[in-house]
Design an enzyme around this catalytic site. Structure first.
Site, PDB file in Angstrom:
ATOM      1  N   TYR A 199      38.199  27.021  -7.379  1.00 28.06           N
ATOM      2  CA  TYR A 199      38.090  25.907  -8.325  1.00 28.06           C
ATOM      3  C   TYR A 199      38.694  26.306  -9.654  1.00 28.06           C
ATOM      4  O   TYR A 199      38.341  27.343 -10.223  1.00 28.06           O
ATOM      5  CB  TYR A 199      36.600  25.571  -8.477  1.00 28.06           C
ATOM      6  N   ARG A 256       0.813  -1.216   0.000  1.00 21.06           N
ATOM      7  CA  ARG A 256       0.000   0.000   0.000  1.00 21.06           C
ATOM      8  C   ARG A 256       0.853   1.276   0.000  1.00 21.06           C
ATOM      9  O   ARG A 256       0.351   2.356  -0.234  1.00 21.06           O
ATOM     10  CB  ARG A 256      -0.961  -0.022   1.207  1.00 21.06           C
TER      11      ARG A 256
HETATM   12  C1  UD1 Z   1      -2.665  -6.422  11.038  1.00 20.97           C
HETATM   13  C2  UD1 Z   1      -3.582  -7.454  11.698  1.00 20.97           C
HETATM   14  C3  UD1 Z   1      -4.885  -6.785  12.076  1.00 20.97           C
HETATM   15  C4  UD1 Z   1      -4.645  -5.606  12.990  1.00 20.97           C
HETATM   16  C5  UD1 Z   1      -3.634  -4.633  12.377  1.00 20.97           C
HETATM   17  C6  UD1 Z   1      -3.222  -3.622  13.425  1.00 20.97           C
HETATM   18  C7  UD1 Z   1      -3.082  -9.643  10.737  1.00 20.97           C
HETATM   19  C8  UD1 Z   1      -3.502 -10.684   9.768  1.00 20.97           C
HETATM   20  N1  UD1 Z   1      -3.811  -8.543  10.790  1.00 20.97           N
HETATM   21  O1  UD1 Z   1      -3.283  -6.041   9.822  1.00 20.97           O
HETATM   22  O2  UD1 Z   1      -5.739  -7.728  12.754  1.00 20.97           O
HETATM   23  O3  UD1 Z   1      -5.888  -4.976  13.267  1.00 20.97           O
HETATM   24  O4  UD1 Z   1      -2.465  -5.318  11.911  1.00 20.97           O
HETATM   25  O5  UD1 Z   1      -2.394  -2.621  12.916  1.00 20.97           O
HETATM   26  O6  UD1 Z   1      -2.119  -9.842  11.456  1.00 20.97           O
HETATM   27  N2  UD1 Z   1       4.584  -8.629   7.862  1.00 20.97           N
HETATM   28  C9  UD1 Z   1       5.611  -9.543   7.721  1.00 20.97           C
HETATM   29  N3  UD1 Z   1       5.447 -10.619   6.900  1.00 20.97           N
HETATM   30  C10 UD1 Z   1       4.288 -10.835   6.221  1.00 20.97           C
HETATM   31  C11 UD1 Z   1       3.239  -9.898   6.364  1.00 20.97           C
HETATM   32  C12 UD1 Z   1       3.406  -8.817   7.197  1.00 20.97           C
HETATM   33  O7  UD1 Z   1       6.677  -9.390   8.312  1.00 20.97           O
HETATM   34  O8  UD1 Z   1       4.217 -11.834   5.506  1.00 20.97           O
HETATM   35  C13 UD1 Z   1       4.767  -7.457   8.736  1.00 20.97           C
HETATM   36  C14 UD1 Z   1       4.676  -6.137   8.006  1.00 20.97           C
HETATM   37  O9  UD1 Z   1       5.965  -5.605   7.751  1.00 20.97           O
HETATM   38  C15 UD1 Z   1       3.934  -5.225   8.976  1.00 20.97           C
HETATM   39  C16 UD1 Z   1       3.235  -6.176   9.933  1.00 20.97           C
HETATM   40  O10 UD1 Z   1       3.704  -7.458   9.662  1.00 20.97           O
HETATM   41  O11 UD1 Z   1       4.818  -4.413   9.704  1.00 20.97           O
HETATM   42  C17 UD1 Z   1       1.723  -6.114   9.804  1.00 20.97           C
HETATM   43  O12 UD1 Z   1       1.316  -6.425   8.476  1.00 20.97           O
HETATM   44  P1  UD1 Z   1       0.195  -5.594   7.750  1.00 20.97           P
HETATM   45  O13 UD1 Z   1       0.079  -6.129   6.371  1.00 20.97           O
HETATM   46  O14 UD1 Z   1       0.425  -4.146   7.896  1.00 20.97           O
HETATM   47  O15 UD1 Z   1      -1.101  -6.028   8.590  1.00 20.97           O
HETATM   48  P2  UD1 Z   1      -2.497  -5.255   8.650  1.00 20.97           P
HETATM   49  O16 UD1 Z   1      -3.243  -5.509   7.396  1.00 20.97           O
HETATM   50  O17 UD1 Z   1      -2.292  -3.860   9.052  1.00 20.97           O
HETATM   51 CA    CA Z   2      -0.471  -2.621   9.355  1.00 21.64          CA
END
Ligand code: UD1
Ligand code: CA
Length: 467
Positions: free
Chosen positions: A393, A20
């Site tokens: 220079y 995003r």
């Molecule tokens: C996540 C939660 C959601 C919560 C929200 C709070 C899940 C499935 N959802 O959603 O319930 O309300 O955060 O802010 O957990 N990341 C990895 N590896 C991956 C995917 C993500 O390291 O494969 C890391 C990303 O760098 C990020 C974090 O995990 O910092 C969260 O991932 P993100 O995709 O932002 O989750 P949300 O959709 O915000």
């Molecule tokens: Ca997030």
């Protein structure tokens, strides 16, 4: 009951691609008030008394790993970003043999306060729960996982936005993204997470349901409404978070004795230091390792990057100072430009449209108007006349100019480097100096003036005749 001595670990998920953000840079390295957002979380953890911090990063020469090099961290590689649940699965091997609590945090929620994490851990320890998770009620819960409780109020499930029914979407209590697990329980349950859902992702948030099915214990810790728990998923939220954090930074400095005029317009990185009784005017931007001592004035629109401003120095409006130092009691600007290790001594005057690059000025030296001083070593109590230029220079290389203490350089002079102007020497105004001027000497290098009496009237007469 809590022993207070259980081991505590933290795992930060930082491997996401940040789709995003539409960026080549991993999301957690995007900057908030001058620092990668993940650094705030690391700082908070160091205030929470954690025994070891694990960070999940992407494979290979991952930029997050590079950015955090040299810190005391254990890296875990997630080859492909298949979801937050998968990221934790990848970390299980690194946790082998460990007991106690594991905080699992998302790298994109940088503002959480240590107290909130502390409470999450304590609650887990005291209840000997398999999982505690922080929840919060939001006016607009869009995008967050919703908390599903049963009739008795127990958390039984977290439903992600993409999986939620219209009725579930109306639930305002959300999963803020802060979890604490009992490590052995996590190890047993985490591989039960499947990716059979709308997104085809392994959701960490499936765990409450898995624990419930196993007869385990999951407890929610409801936090009062706070911006500090919000996640940063796109650049609009990044900008919003930046604005909130900058306000906090300003308020903190004001409470330590810094005056700000129209504070909302002043931008201060989290890495900046400012002494008491300093005054910042509207539009000042202070970045990087900038450090301002006490009783300084930073005029309107000044932009300081890695600048050191010593006590009582005054910057008039619109100065740009980068990687440079201004000594105590000096007065600089308006519209001065100091860069690349410019070092201005004490009680100096550097005036309007003066550029100083990789040069030093001794104490009480003045360059009050319209000059370029580059690659110069200038002593103390020197006067640099208006419009003086160091010609440093030659088209290939840069050369040094040296000016001794007490020298006087007349206005409009060009000093063709390499060249040395001696102690107490004079350079006559308008000179193009190509040879050294010894101590106490006068260097004069300009055409002798010719005066033709009555010339103007004669010319006018000639023009009349020609008509
Ligand atoms: C996540 C939660 C959601 C919560 C929200 C709070 C899940 C499935 N959802 O959603 O319930 O309300 O955060 O802010 O957990 N990341 C990895 N590896 C991956 C995917 C993500 O390291 O494969 C890391 C990303 O760098 C990020 C974090 O995990 O910092 C969260 O991932 P993100 O995709 O932002 O989750 P949300 O959709 O915000
Ligand atoms: Ca997030």
């Amino acid at each position: 009951m809590s022993s207070g001595k259980e081991s505590r670990y933290a795992l930060i998920l930082a491997a996401g691609k940040g789709t995003r953000f539409r960026s080549d840079l991993p999301k957690v390295l995007h900057r908030l008030c001058g620092r990668p957002m993940i650094e705030y979380l690391l700082e908070t953890l160091s205030a929470t008394g954690i025994d070891r911090i694990f960070v999940v990063v992407g494979p290979g020469d991952d930029p997050v790993r590079q950015a955090l090099q040299g810190r005391h961290l254990d890296f875990v590689v997630q080859e492909r970003q298949l979801g937050t649940g998968h990221a934790v699965q990848c970390a299980v091997a690194a946790l082998s043999g460990l007991e106690g609590s594991l905080l699992v945090l998302y790298g994109d929620t940088p503002f959480v306060e240590p107290q909130a994490l502390e409470r999450l851990i304590q609650e887990r320890e005291e209840l000997d729960a398999d999982q505690t998770l922080l929840t919060i009620e939001l006016e607009d819960p869009t995008g967050y996982g919703r908390i599903i409780r049963d009739q008795s109020g127990r958390v039984v499930e977290v439903i992600e936005e993409k999986e939620a029914s219209p009725v579930q979407k109306r639930i305002r209590e959300i999963h803020a993204g802060f979890n604490c697990f009992k490590i052995p329980a996590l190890r047993e349950a985490v591989f039960e997470i499947r990716n059979e859902n709308q997104a085809g992702e392994y959701y960490l948030t499936d765990l409450p349901k898995i624990f419930a099915a196993r007869g385990g214990r999951v407890e929610a810790v409801l936090h009062e409404p706070s911006m500090s728990l919000l996640g940063i998923n796109d650049r609009v939220q990044l900008s919003e978070a930046d604005r909130i954090l900058r306000r906090r930074i300003r308020d903190a400095w004001m409470s330590k004795g810094v005056t700000m005029i129209n504070a909302d317009t002043i931008l201060i990185d989290s890495t900046v230091e400012i002494g008491a009784d300093s005054v910042l005017y509207p539009g000042a931007i202070l970045e990087g390792r900038t450090s301002i001592a006490s009783a300084c004035t930073i005029g309107p629109g000044c932009h300081l990057v890695d600048a050191i401003i010593e006590a009582g120095a005054r910057l008039d409006g619109y100065c740009i100072v980068r990687d440079s130092r201004i000594g105590a009691g000096s007065f600089v600007g308006p519209f001065a430009h100091l860069r690349q290790n410019a070092a201005v001594g004490e009680r100096c005057r550097v005036g309007n449209f003066v550029e100083v690059k990789q040069s030093s000025l001794g104490d009480e030296t003045k360059a009050a108007h319209l000059s370029y001083l580059g690659d110069a070593r200038i002593g103390s109590e020197v006067n640099i006349g208006a419009g003086t230029i160091t010609c440093n220079y030659d088209g290939l290389r840069k050369h040094q100019t040296q000016i001794g203490d007490g020298a006087f350089v007349g206005s409009g002079s060009q000093l063709v480097a390499p060249v040395r102007i001696g102690r107490d020497a004079y350079v006559a105004a308008g000179s193009t100096i190509t040879e050294d001027v010894p101590d106490g000497a006068l260097g004069l290098a300009r055409q002798r003036q010719i005066v033709k009496p009555g010339w103007a009237a004669e010319r006018r007469r000639k023009c009349q005749d020609e008509k």
